[in-house]
Design a protein around this motif. Structure first.
Motif, PDB file in Angstrom:
ATOM      1  N   PHE A 181       0.914  -1.140  -0.072  1.00  0.00           N
ATOM      2  CA  PHE A 181       0.040   0.037  -0.248  1.00  0.00           C
ATOM      3  C   PHE A 181       1.118   1.254   0.074  1.00  0.00           C
ATOM      4  N   PRO A 182       1.035   1.952  -1.241  1.00  0.00           N
ATOM      5  CA  PRO A 182       1.988   3.180  -1.227  1.00  0.00           C
ATOM      6  C   PRO A 182       1.535   4.201  -0.258  1.00  0.00           C
ATOM      7  N   ASN A 183       0.338   4.547   0.189  1.00  0.00           N
ATOM      8  CA  ASN A 183      -0.077   5.484   1.024  1.00  0.00           C
ATOM      9  C   ASN A 183       0.621   5.189   2.593  1.00  0.00           C
ATOM     10  N   MET A 184       0.953   4.136   2.676  1.00  0.00           N
ATOM     11  CA  MET A 184       1.401   3.841   4.187  1.00  0.00           C
ATOM     12  C   MET A 184       3.007   3.547   4.154  1.00  0.00           C
TER      13      MET A 184
END
Ligand SMILES: Nc1ncnc2c1ncn2[C@@H]1O[C@H](COP(=O)(O)OP(=O)(O)OP(=O)(O)O)[C@@H](O)[C@H]1O
Ligand SMILES: [Mg+2]
Lengths: 270, 344
Positions: B87-90
Motif C-alpha cells: 500500500f503506497p500510502n502507508m
C-alpha cells in the motif's frame, strides 16, 4: 553549441512562452490598478480604488459566494457519485469501461446554448421541478465537470495496482468496502485534488449555463461581471484578477497542504 | 488425511478452461513449489486456494475443514504477490501492521508483533519509510512480513522473486526457506524457474496445460521426468524419438530421454565405429563436437550425431575437447528414461 549558449537558448524560449501566456493577465492586472489608460503605452496613474470598490460592493461579494457555493456543491456531488461508480466499474464490471469512456465525452458533444434548452425542459416538471432555481445550476454543472473528474480519478486509479492491493487487504481480513477506504482511496488523493482544481477553475468561469438557466435570479460571478460590464473596464479587470488570484491561492494552498502532510507523518514516527 | 487437501478442483474463465480436476495433498510444514510455464494456471490455482478466485467444482480442505467457500480473510492464509501489492500510502510499518489493526489488537501488541517480523525479515531501521523509498528486495520483504505477521496457517508465494536481480533473488530464496523451516510453515511457492524450484522445495508439482503432470521431490522430478514436457522443462534432457532409438540402440516404443551429464564423452579416431546394441550395459554413439560452452565447473558440448544434436555435460577438470573433434558417446542404459506422451 556550448553549454552556456544552450542554457541561454532554453531560458529564452521558456521566457518567451511564459511571457506570451502572462501577457493578457499582466495587461488585465495593470488595467485594474490604473486610474486611466487610454492613448498611452503605460497607464496615467496607479490606484487600488477599483479593488476597494469591488471588495465593498455587496452585490459582488454575494455573487462570489453564490458561485463558490454552486461550484463546490456541483464538484462534491460529482465526486461522491463518480467515485463509487468508477470503483465498481473498474473492480467488478470491467466490461463497462468502454461504455463509460464513451459516456463521459457526451458533455463535450452538446454546446451549452443547446443543452440548456433540454435541461430546462427536463427540470421544469416531473420528479425534480427545479427550473430557475440554483439547484438546476448544481445539477447542470455536475454534468459539465464529469469528464474531468472521471479522467482524473481513473488516471490515478490505473497508476496503482488496485486489484492486487484489494486482494491483499482482503486476505488480511478487510472486506471490499474497508479495502476501498483504507487502501485505494488514499492513493487517489492526487487525482481527487486535480479533479477539484480543474472543476472549480472551470465552473467559476462558466457563464452561458448560468445566464440562460437562472440569470439574475441567482447572480453568479460571471453573470455579475456581464451585467456590470458597462460600469468600467477597470472595475471588470479588478474582478477578473480577483477571482484569478483566488483560484491561484486555492490551488497553491491545497498542493502545499498535500505535501506537508506526508512529511509530518515521517517526522512524527522517527 | 494430509494438512492441505485439494480434490478435483476445476476452474474456467468463461469458455477457457484454466485447470481441471486438480488433486494434491500437502503435509504440515511442507514447502511445495508449483512449477510450470507462463499461462499454465499457477496463479489461478494459488488464488483459488486463497479464495480470491471462485472455483467451478471440487474442494479445498485445510486441517480437515472445508474452506472452498470461505471468505479469503477467514481462511488463515497469507499471500505474497508478484507485484508486491503493497500500500503506497502507508509506511513499511503501517503496511505490516495493517492486518493486525483489522484484528483490533492493542497498539502495544501490534508494535511487538511488527517488530518481531521486522527482525525476521531483516528490515529493522527501514520501517518508517514509504514503499517508494525502498528497494525491490526490501519491498518484497515488507510484503513477506505483512503476510507473516498475522501468523497464517498456509503461506502462498506467487513468483515473489521474479522481478528481482539474480543476486538478491538467491539471497531471498535462502531467507524464505529459512523462515519457512523455523516457523514450520506450510508453504506453496509458484515459479517458472526450475533452478529456484530445485533449490527450495521439499516437493515439486510440475504444472502443464492446467494439470499437475508430475509430483515428487526435486531429485525424483529431475532424474525421472514422466513426459517430454517435464524432461525439457527440468533440464537440458536429450530426447530420442522412436526412429532414432530403433536406428541407433534397440527397437523401442515411444520416446526416451537422458540427462546431459549422464553421457560419457571421449575423443576417438576415424576408425572407431558405433556399435548398435548394448555393450557393458551402455549404448554407443559416434559424432562430432559442433559447439562448446563453458559453464564454469561444467563444460557443455553440443555433439552432432547424423542430423541430431545432443547435449553432453562433463566436469571441467580435464582438457576441453575442441570443436570439430570426432567423439564417442557412452549412454548407460539405466539412465535412459521412458517418457509418457504429454497428453497422459
Ligand atoms: N481474470 C481472468 N479472466 C480470464 N482469463 C484469465 C483470468 N485470469 C487468468 N486467466 C487465464 O487463465 C490462464 C492461466 O492464467 P494464470 O495467471 O493462472 O497463469 P500463470 O501460470 O500464473 O502464468 P504466469 O507464470 O505468466 O504468471 C491464462 O490463459 C489466462 O489468460
Ligand atoms: Mg502467475
Amino acid at each position: 553549441m556550448s553549454k552556456t549558449n544552450s542554457r541561454l537558448y532554453h531560458n529564452t524560449v521558456i521566457s518567451i512562452v511564459i511571457g506570451i501566456l502572462l501577457l493578457p493577465i499582466v495587461a488585465t492586472f495593470l488595467y485594474s490598478i490604473s486610474t486611466r489608460w487610454g492613448a498611452t503605452i503605460l497607464p496615467d496613474g496607479l490606484t487600488l480604488n477599483w479593488y476597494l470598490k469591488l471588495l465593498t460592493e455587496e452585490r459582488f461579494l454575494w455573487s462570489f459566494v453564490r458561485s463558490l457555493g454552486v461550484c463546490f456543491a456541483a464538484m462534491g456531488l460529482c465526486i461522491v457519485l463518480m467515485l463509487p461508480a468508477i470503483f465498481v466499474v473498474y473492480y467488478r464490471l470491467r466490461y463497462l469501461k468502454f461504455i463509460c469512456n464513451m459516456i463521459v465525452i457526451l458533455p463535450f458533444a452538446v454546446p451549452p446554448v443547446v443543452g440548456s434548452v433540454g435541461l430546462i425542459q427536463i427540470y421544469s416538471d416531473g420528479l425534480l421541478p427545479i427550473s430557475g432555481t440554483f439547484w438546476i445550476l448544481i445539477f447542470t454543472y455536475f454534468t459539465v465537470i464529469i469528464p474531468f473528474v472521471y479522467r482524473s480519478i481513473v488516471n490515478s486509479l490505473e497508476a496503482i495496482n488496485y486489484v492486487d492491493m484489494i486482494d491483499a487487504a482482503k486476505l488480511l481480513g478487510a472486506n471490499t468496502f474497508k479495502a476501498f477506504i483504507y487502501v485505494v482511496l488514499p492513493n487517489l488523493k492526487k487525482g481527487l485534488l486535480s479533479a477539484i482544481f480543474i472543476s472549480i477553475s472551470i465552473l467559476i468561469g462558466e457563464f452561458v449555463f448560468a445566464n440562460i438557466l437562472v440569470g439574475t435570479r441567482f447572480e453568479t460571478l460571471q453573470v455579475y461581471l456581464y451585467n456590470t460590464k458597462a460600469v468600467s473596464g477597470h472595475y471588470s479587470s479588478a474582478l477578473v484578477i480577483f477571482y484569478f488570484a483566488f483560484i491561484f491561492v486555492f490551488t497553491y494552498l491545497a498542493s502545499v497542504f498535500s505535501k506537508v502532510e506526508r512529511k509530518s507523518v515521517k517526522r512524527r514516527k522517527n | 488425511m494430509s494438512y492441505v487437501v485439494v480434490s478435483n478442483l476445476t476452474k474456467s474463465f468463461g469458455d477457457t478452461l484454466v485447470f481441471e480436476k486438480i488433486n494434491f495433498e500437502i503435509e504440515q510444514g511442507e514447502f511445495i513449489t508449483l512449477l510450470g510455464p507462463s499461462g499454465c494456471g499457477k496463479s489461478t490455482l494459488l488464488r483459488a486456494i486463497a479464495g480470491l478466485n471462485s472455483v467451478d467444482s471440487g474442494g479445498i480442505y485445510v486441517n480437515g475443514e472445508n474452506i472452498t467457500y470461505q471468505d479469503p480473510g477467514k481462511r488463515g492464509i497469507g499471500m505474497v504477490f508478484q507485484s508486491y501489492a503493497l500500500f503506497p500510502n502507508m509506511t513499511a510499518y503501517e503496511n505490516i501492521a495493517f492486518g493486525l489493526k483489522l484484528q483490533k489488537l492493542s497498539k502495544d501488541e501490534i508494535a511487538k508483533r511488527v517488530n518481531e517480523v521486522l527482525d525476521i525479515v531483516d528490515l529493522k531501521g527501514r520501517e518508517n519509510h514509504y514503499i517508494d523509498e525502498l528497494s525491490g528486495g526490501q519491498r518484497q520483504r515488507v510484503a513477506l512480513a505483512r503476510a507473516l505477521v498475522v501468523r497464517p496457517r498456509i503461506l502462498l508465494l506467487d513468483e515473489p522473486l521474479s522481478a528481482l536481480d539474480a543476486k538478491i533473488r538467491k539471497k531471498l530464496r535462502v531467507m524464505i526457506r529459512k523462515i519457512q523451516k523455523e516457523l514450520n510453515l506450510t508453504t506453496v511457492f509458484v515459479t517458472h524457474d526450475q533452478e529456484e524450484a530445485m533449490t527450495m522445495s521439499d516437493r515439486i508439482f510440475v504444472m502443464y496445460g492446467g494439470k499437475i503432470v508430475q509430483n515428487g521431490t526435486p531429485s525424483e522430478v529431475y532424474r525421472h521426468p514422466v513426459n517430454e514436457f517435464v524432461a525439457s522443462f527440468m533440464g537440458n534432457y536429450n530426447i530420442f524419438d522412436e526412429s532414432f532409438m530403433t536406428e541407433h540402440f534397440t527397437n523401442a516404443n515411444g520416446k526416451y530421454a537422458i540427462r546431459p551429464e549422464a553421457i560419457n564423452i571421449k575423443v576417438c579416431d576415424s576408425k572407431d565405429k558405433a556399435t548398435k546394441g548394448l555393450t557393458n550395459d551402455a549404448y554407443n554413439l559416434i559424432g562430432n563436437v559442433s559447439f562448446i560452452s563453458l559453464l564454469g565447473n561444467v563444460v557443455r558440448y553440443n555433439v552432432k550425431v547424423n542430423d541430431k544434436e545432443l547435449v553432453v555435460d562433463s566436469l571441467n577438470n580435464s582438457e576441453v575437447i575442441k570443436e570439430g573433434t570426432r567423439v564417442s558417446l557412452t549412454l548407460p542404459s539405466g539412465e535412459l528414461q521412458e517418457l509418457k506422451s504429454n497428453r497422459e
